[in-house]
Design a protein around this motif. Structure first.
Motif, mmCIF file in Angstrom:
data_model
loop_
_atom_site.group_PDB
_atom_site.id
_atom_site.type_symbol
_atom_site.label_atom_id
_atom_site.label_comp_id
_atom_site.label_asym_id
_atom_site.label_seq_id
_atom_site.Cartn_x
_atom_site.Cartn_y
_atom_site.Cartn_z
ATOM 1 N N VAL A 154 4.686 9.224 -7.004
ATOM 2 C CA VAL A 154 3.904 8.341 -6.142
ATOM 3 C C VAL A 154 3.769 6.973 -6.809
ATOM 4 N N ALA A 155 3.256 6.014 -6.042
ATOM 5 C CA ALA A 155 3.037 4.666 -6.579
ATOM 6 C C ALA A 155 1.877 4.676 -7.583
ATOM 7 N N PRO A 156 1.936 3.794 -8.578
ATOM 8 C CA PRO A 156 2.995 2.821 -8.862
ATOM 9 C C PRO A 156 4.091 3.354 -9.786
ATOM 10 N N GLU A 157 3.853 4.561 -10.361
ATOM 11 C CA GLU A 157 4.833 5.094 -11.316
ATOM 12 C C GLU A 157 6.190 5.314 -10.647
ATOM 13 N N GLY A 158 6.181 5.843 -9.431
ATOM 14 C CA GLY A 158 7.434 6.086 -8.734
ATOM 15 C C GLY A 158 8.188 4.798 -8.452
ATOM 16 N N TRP A 159 7.455 3.746 -8.106
ATOM 17 C CA TRP A 159 8.074 2.426 -7.877
ATOM 18 C C TRP A 159 8.772 1.966 -9.143
ATOM 19 N N ARG A 160 8.067 2.040 -10.268
ATOM 20 C CA ARG A 160 8.623 1.580 -11.541
ATOM 21 C C ARG A 160 9.877 2.371 -11.909
ATOM 22 N N LEU A 161 9.799 3.682 -11.823
ATOM 23 C CA LEU A 161 10.922 4.525 -12.242
ATOM 24 C C LEU A 161 12.166 4.282 -11.390
ATOM 25 N N VAL A 162 11.989 4.193 -10.090
ATOM 26 C CA VAL A 162 13.155 4.070 -9.216
ATOM 27 C C VAL A 162 13.742 2.665 -9.284
ATOM 28 N N VAL A 163 12.904 1.651 -9.476
ATOM 29 C CA VAL A 163 13.427 0.291 -9.620
ATOM 30 C C VAL A 163 14.222 0.174 -10.921
ATOM 31 N N GLU A 164 13.691 0.721 -12.008
ATOM 32 C CA GLU A 164 14.397 0.647 -13.280
ATOM 33 C C GLU A 164 15.724 1.408 -13.217
ATOM 34 N N ASP B 118 0.820 -1.206 0.000
ATOM 35 C CA ASP B 118 0.000 0.000 0.000
ATOM 36 C C ASP B 118 0.860 1.265 0.000
ATOM 37 N N GLY B 119 0.648 2.119 -1.005
ATOM 38 C CA GLY B 119 1.364 3.384 -1.068
ATOM 39 C C GLY B 119 2.787 3.255 -1.572
ATOM 40 N N THR B 120 3.213 2.040 -1.881
ATOM 41 C CA THR B 120 4.580 1.810 -2.362
ATOM 42 C C THR B 120 4.568 1.201 -3.753
ATOM 43 N N LEU B 121 4.009 -0.003 -3.874
ATOM 44 C CA LEU B 121 3.810 -0.634 -5.181
ATOM 45 C C LEU B 121 2.395 -0.373 -5.679
ATOM 46 N N LEU B 122 1.460 -0.262 -4.735
ATOM 47 C CA LEU B 122 0.064 0.039 -5.056
ATOM 48 C C LEU B 122 -0.224 1.496 -4.722
ATOM 49 N N ASN B 123 -0.946 2.174 -5.579
ATOM 50 C CA ASN B 123 -1.325 3.553 -5.279
ATOM 51 C C ASN B 123 -2.181 3.585 -4.012
ATOM 52 N N SER B 124 -1.889 4.496 -3.104
ATOM 53 C CA SER B 124 -2.554 4.503 -1.795
ATOM 54 C C SER B 124 -4.030 4.857 -1.894
ATOM 55 N N ASP B 125 -4.440 5.569 -2.944
ATOM 56 C CA ASP B 125 -5.842 5.977 -3.076
ATOM 57 C C ASP B 125 -6.640 5.047 -3.990
#
Length: 282
Positions: free
Chosen positions: A258-268, A14-21
């Motif tokens: 924010v998640a999930p776009e932020g998760w994707r960008l920073v992992v890549e 929640d809020g990290t890989l999944l968007n919190s809202d």
């Protein structure tokens, strides 16, 4: 699955890989697929129950171990993990590495703590699925899965009591508590996200002795601190108002969105630095 790159990713949901809202995750799916193809495990680390995480693993097409109920247990899919399974009980398709107490003990502990505090403490075991729906905004099926506790008991955080006071009473009873604004979680003394993350690292490390493993962790709240402290590369995923204040001053990297776009960008971006040979067509 074969571990082809010496990198393990641990992530809150929640809020990290999944968007919190919205709980949207679609933007991360291509990255998750690539990680699966190159043999980099993605390990959910969450306060959710096994039933909840099992469902999310199906949505996200994850086949790796996962950590539930604030580090109370590690669920190891028997058919896909590359390492030797540790001793433990089997539950469905999983070998269970239990670190915390049983749910029965957590419920008994909550009653004892309520008596000591001389105030009622109501938890998920006191409410129907419909009542949990009303309290959380979850759908009926989601509330049913959230109520399927195996190791911990969420309860309404008592008002007019500091987190330090609550922790003192809880720890005197041999438990731990994760204090939240609305709900707190009573967990066993041997549990914890950091402890569970290290247990998973040890399993992978025993499989590749002498090969250094790199670990990446992503979280968004103070509840993720122990996990982030345990990994080599901690990353904070911000909310709409930026990174959580309790995490912003730690000097940890912050995802650009924010998640999930932020998760994707920073992992890549991290993959390109830590494991360039695994990037390929990402």
């Amino acid at each position: 699955m074969v571990l082809t790159t010496a990198l393990i990713i641990f992530t809150d949901l929640d809020g990290t890989l999944l968007n919190s809202d919205t709980y949207h995750y679609e933007a991360a799916l291509p990255t998750l697929k690539h990680l699966r193809q190159v043999g980099i495990p993605v390990i959910p680390v969450t306060s959710k129950t096994r039933a909840e995480v099992d469902t999310w693993c199906q949505h996200l097409e994850l086949q790796d171990p996962f950590i539930v109920e604030n580090g109370s247990a590690v669920f190891l899919p028997r058919g896909t993990v590359p390492f030797q399974l540790p001793a433990g009980e089997d539950a469905g398709a999983y070998r269970v590495l239990q670190l915390g107490c049983s749910y029965v003990m957590a419920r008994a502990g909550l009653k004892a703590i309520a008596q000591e505090l001389k105030r009622p403490l109501k938890g998920f075991g006191d409410w129907s699925v419909e009542q949990i729906q009303q309290l959380t905004g979850l759908s009926y099926e989601e509330a049913k899965q959230a109520k399927a506790r195996e190791f911990t008991e969420p309860f309404l955080t008592p008002k007019n009591m500091s987190a330090a006071q609550l922790r003192q009473v809880v720890e005197a009873r041999g438990f731990q508590v994760v204090v939240g604004d609305r709900f707190s979680h009573l967990i066993g003394s041997g549990a914890g996200k950091g402890v569970a993350v290290q247990a998973v690292i040890d399993l992978y490390q025993a499989w590749v002795p002498g090969q250094p493993l790199m670990t990446l962790g992503l979280g968004n709240s103070p509840n993720d601190t122990a996990m982030l402290e345990q990994v080599d590369y901690p990353i904070v995923v911000p909310g709409a108002q930026g990174p959580h204040p309790a995490l912003a001053q730690r000097g940890w990297s912050v995802a650009p969105a924010v998640a999930p776009e932020g998760w994707r960008l920073v992992v890549e971006a991290t993959l390109k630095k830590l494991a360039p040979d695994s990037v390929g067509q990402l």
